[in-house]
Design an enzyme around this catalytic site. Sequence first.
Site, short mmCIF file in Angstrom:
data_model
loop_
_atom_site.label_atom_id
_atom_site.label_comp_id
_atom_site.label_asym_id
_atom_site.label_seq_id
_atom_site.Cartn_x
_atom_site.Cartn_y
_atom_site.Cartn_z
N ASP A 85 37.90 45.56 33.55
CA ASP A 85 38.19 45.45 34.99
C ASP A 85 39.45 44.60 35.18
OD1 ASP A 85 36.58 43.26 34.01
OD2 ASP A 85 36.35 42.56 36.06
N GLU A 148 34.21 41.23 34.71
CA GLU A 148 34.56 39.87 34.28
C GLU A 148 35.20 39.09 35.40
OE1 GLU A 148 36.79 36.60 32.34
OE2 GLU A 148 37.59 38.17 33.60
ZN LIG Z 1 40.87 38.15 31.62
#
Ligand SMILES: [Zn+2]
Length: 464
Positions: A85, A148
């Site tokens: 992501d 993340e």
């Molecule tokens: Zn990163």
Amino acid sequence: MNLQQEIRARQGEIVKTLSELIRIPSVRGEPTEGCPYGAHSAEALRWVLELCVGMGFRTKNLGNRVGYAEFGEGEELVGILIHLDVVPVGGVWERDPFSGDVADGRVYGRGAEDDKGPGVAALYCAKTLMDLGVEPKRRVRLIFGTNEETSMDDMDYYVEREGVPDYAFAPDGLYPIINCEKGMAKIAFAREGGSPGAVVAFEGGTAVNIVPESARAILDGSRIDAAAVAQAARSYQGAAALEAETGADGRLTVTARGRAAHAAYAPDGVNAIGALALFLREQLKEQAGPLVSFLAACFGMQTDGAAARVRCEDEVSGPLTLNVGLAQAGETGQSAHIDIRYPVSRTAQELADTLAPLAARWGFSTAVTHDMPPLLVPEDSRIVRELSAVYEQVTGRPAFCRPRGVGTYCRKMAGRAVTFGAHLEDTPHTNYHEPNEFIEIENLMGHAEICIEAIYRLATMPAV
Ligand SMILES: [Zn+2]
């Protein structure tokens, strides 16, 4: 067998794959059926796993949240922690952020450095070892997360189902080694009711983890010498810039402009909320009201927490940083939100317990709204020792450990993972999380040269 030469030979494939992966705009989106982080994040994961199948890895997709590609046999597991992501685009770009353009020895686009470039390089490192017939003593698993940048609950999901690897690293920061991540807490202060005093409204900041670039206060002109305050604002000399505007209703609006920065690097910014609060307290005195008085007395523009009595540091983590990211006052209530990056020797609750009696003096309650406890992987742990040896062998530079105020998947790995790369020492900033992100192909390959040796070493080192 020269692993550096072997991975260099794959440069063309690495660049091509990275360029294609950047074209999938894997910013977190609205959940859709079967795609908890949105369709693009799931697409990026499926695309990578499909590529891995073609390369000969065993793969698994866990609910379109996280997936892995694995080779080798054995009880033990080496993990390479990668996120697919990316943060939202934001700002003005010179190129399409999702073009994946290759030019001037660079690959351009959101995710080029954070973290698609390092991740693709790591994937080809593992593939190269597989092709060379290296027989690992344990399984090697590339773990691809897709959330993340937002909450890392993808990795909670993974760990619940798959456990933690025996040895792991995340190429999602800087070389040589980051073994310490400060604790990250968000603390909220709130007070009900309108503001006594001349401040009718106060508004500043966009997110608690960003140093606020602007803040604005509306003042009741009948309670102050508005002309004098306006004049003081116009002649104000400080790190922030102030503007004042008198409305037809006699109200005076004062606006502060500072400089945005990530809360982990708060000293690099100029906090507009703090600047405005200090100015207003000076000008309004007892008419400043509780929010302005509290902000000015306890925080001002400080980023070390000194006035709030939470300044601290320890040898492994360095100093605490503090950012007042949001502040608001209106007819129904007043609040402020701070982001604190604290050393491993403290807890968020201790900090909140110190702040609470101070905040109470101005009638504010104190609550920890979010906490990610710190991470410290000892310097004499095996993962640090092995990666240090790899770093020194490949680069000829001394390896060392350092702390950081931002979080990675390493936090989720029960002390078995550190950040190793991917940004090389003494190379320029690559605009990650900012407009015009890119990665130098030469630096990407420099990372790959270290990364392949790291995977090789962790995969083939003797069991203890
Ligand atoms: Zn990163």
